[in-house]
Design an enzyme around this catalytic site. Sequence first.
Site, short mmCIF file in Angstrom:
data_model
loop_
_atom_site.label_atom_id
_atom_site.label_comp_id
_atom_site.label_asym_id
_atom_site.label_seq_id
_atom_site.Cartn_x
_atom_site.Cartn_y
_atom_site.Cartn_z
N THR A 193 -9.21 35.17 -40.72
CA THR A 193 -8.41 34.30 -39.71
C THR A 193 -7.59 33.46 -40.57
OG1 THR A 193 -10.46 32.84 -39.56
CG2 THR A 193 -10.21 34.38 -38.12
N GLU A 342 -9.62 38.63 -34.36
CA GLU A 342 -10.93 38.81 -33.72
C GLU A 342 -10.79 40.24 -32.87
OE1 GLU A 342 -11.67 34.66 -34.90
OE2 GLU A 342 -9.97 35.92 -34.31
N LYS A 448 -6.13 15.49 -22.96
CA LYS A 448 -6.87 14.95 -21.49
C LYS A 448 -6.45 13.72 -21.37
CE LYS A 448 -11.13 15.56 -18.85
NZ LYS A 448 -12.55 15.85 -18.80
N TRP A 453 -6.27 17.34 -17.00
CA TRP A 453 -5.78 17.90 -18.34
C TRP A 453 -4.30 18.11 -18.32
CZ3 TRP A 453 -8.93 18.98 -22.07
CH2 TRP A 453 -10.26 19.00 -22.23
#
Length: 545
Positions: A193, A342, A448, A453
Amino acid sequence: MKPLEPASVPGLMMDVDLNIALLLRRMRAIHHGSRVFSRSASRPGGPSRQTTFGAVLDRSERLAAALARLGVQPGDRVGSLAWNTQEHLEIYYAVMGMGAVLHTANPRLHEDQLAYTIDHARDTVLIVEPGFRSRIEGLRHRLPHLRQVVVIGAADQDLAPGEIGFEDLIAQVREPMAPVDVDERAAAALCYTSGTTGNPKGVLYSHRSIVLHALSMAGHDVFRISERDTVLGLVPLFHALGWGLPFVCGLTGADMVLPGPNLAPEAVAELISEHRVTWAGGVPTVWMDLLRVIHERASGSSPVDSSSLQTIVGGGTAVPEALMRAYAALGIDFVQGWGMTEVFPGATMVTPSAMADTDDGWRARTSAGRISPLYEMRAVAADGAELFRDGNTVGELEIRGPMVAGAYLDSDVGADRFHDGWLRTGDVGTIDANGWVRITDRLKDAIKSGGEWISSLDLESALMAHPSVREAAVVGRPDERWGERPAAFVVTDGTVETDELRDHLTGRVAKWWIPDDFRLVESIPRNSTGKFDKKTLREALENPA
């Protein structure tokens, strides 16, 4: 009567392992004549070399035999540090075909992270482009497992002690090594990653997962690649196995174009024209740059010939609607999907049936797409409870399936990413009743403000709809009153005032979403996989120069 357990009535089908050897044998028997075009890393501006999959397999089997002579055994890790070239494709097929594990090291990583991944992978042999030799020489003292460095395209007189030339290695072989049948659950490849938090984490792909991914992506409603296509793979082969294109093309018999290190828009335009490319995949930045070149040269003496190009697949980050519409005006379908190291790329894809030029069609195109075959996804609340698949209820997205990592390599770090048999993606979004996924943000990037949101992805897309905005990245800035407020970093073509950007957003997003802080910058930093480096942007807000 008690029903029989499934295991007590075994099927009567042949038990054949789904491994890389199975794919390579198909390439040899069926698609040996499909073509491979490659630009050289040593001469990135020169003409493409042309060969066939059959010739690539001949050389890969000789390379496999040579690696065996160097002591590489099944399960050993062989590293590559290379661009998208014919040689890198040969390394793919040789290492995995002999039952060893290919670690595609990422040259865009910082030196410490590059050394960490090579050491953590326990690479015993490393095959490198000449341009990366000095980096490896400077790291050799930190790589105790590394026994041999093989240099692509280097002459004998240029080699240092402990190095051997790639072509010399192959030339020494008299008997090639045919692909080896291994257990389908054996490790085949290793990617790391991007390591945005802590050290990169190793994702160890099995043979079975790679074969199943290739089969899934070859479907008409996913990558839609067939034998009739010429595929330009701009995504690096060191990133998420190059989206699996070496295996999808090998499986279907599509011709393959490998661009080398030069991804400048002029070079991409030349490759599309020269090889009559029909399908191309890469991150949105590449396609933004190419579009500018197409428009700049449209009225000149050397317009870009993109008439062969039918499909562009964008991934890595959300594709702005304005970019997709611009390519649609050229008669090119620009579709996007979603994936991760992944889970492989293409875990969701926008399907052709949903791409009508209507409001519903464009809503579908701007989503992450529909869940691809052999994957399952769900959205969960903070307590882990599964949420309704109504297309409106927002939660963290989780995924599972035979092409999804179940753990990271040799590390307890990241164990919290796995929840009740599912992988926590870190993305926030919705899923509807028909399996369409809309990603509203990364969990760590969602803003937020006043308890509500704000989607940084939607704000970025709205900003990039402005004709003079080239790139935009939005992050949360701490705010005493609201908790967080959005701050926008914007790259423009020409002079654009911040008031003009505010006016542009009015009516496109909720009024309270409009950033208080606009930063007009020359460029936006990116991480090793080409995504906006929002960690660096947040640091810039905290520590202004």
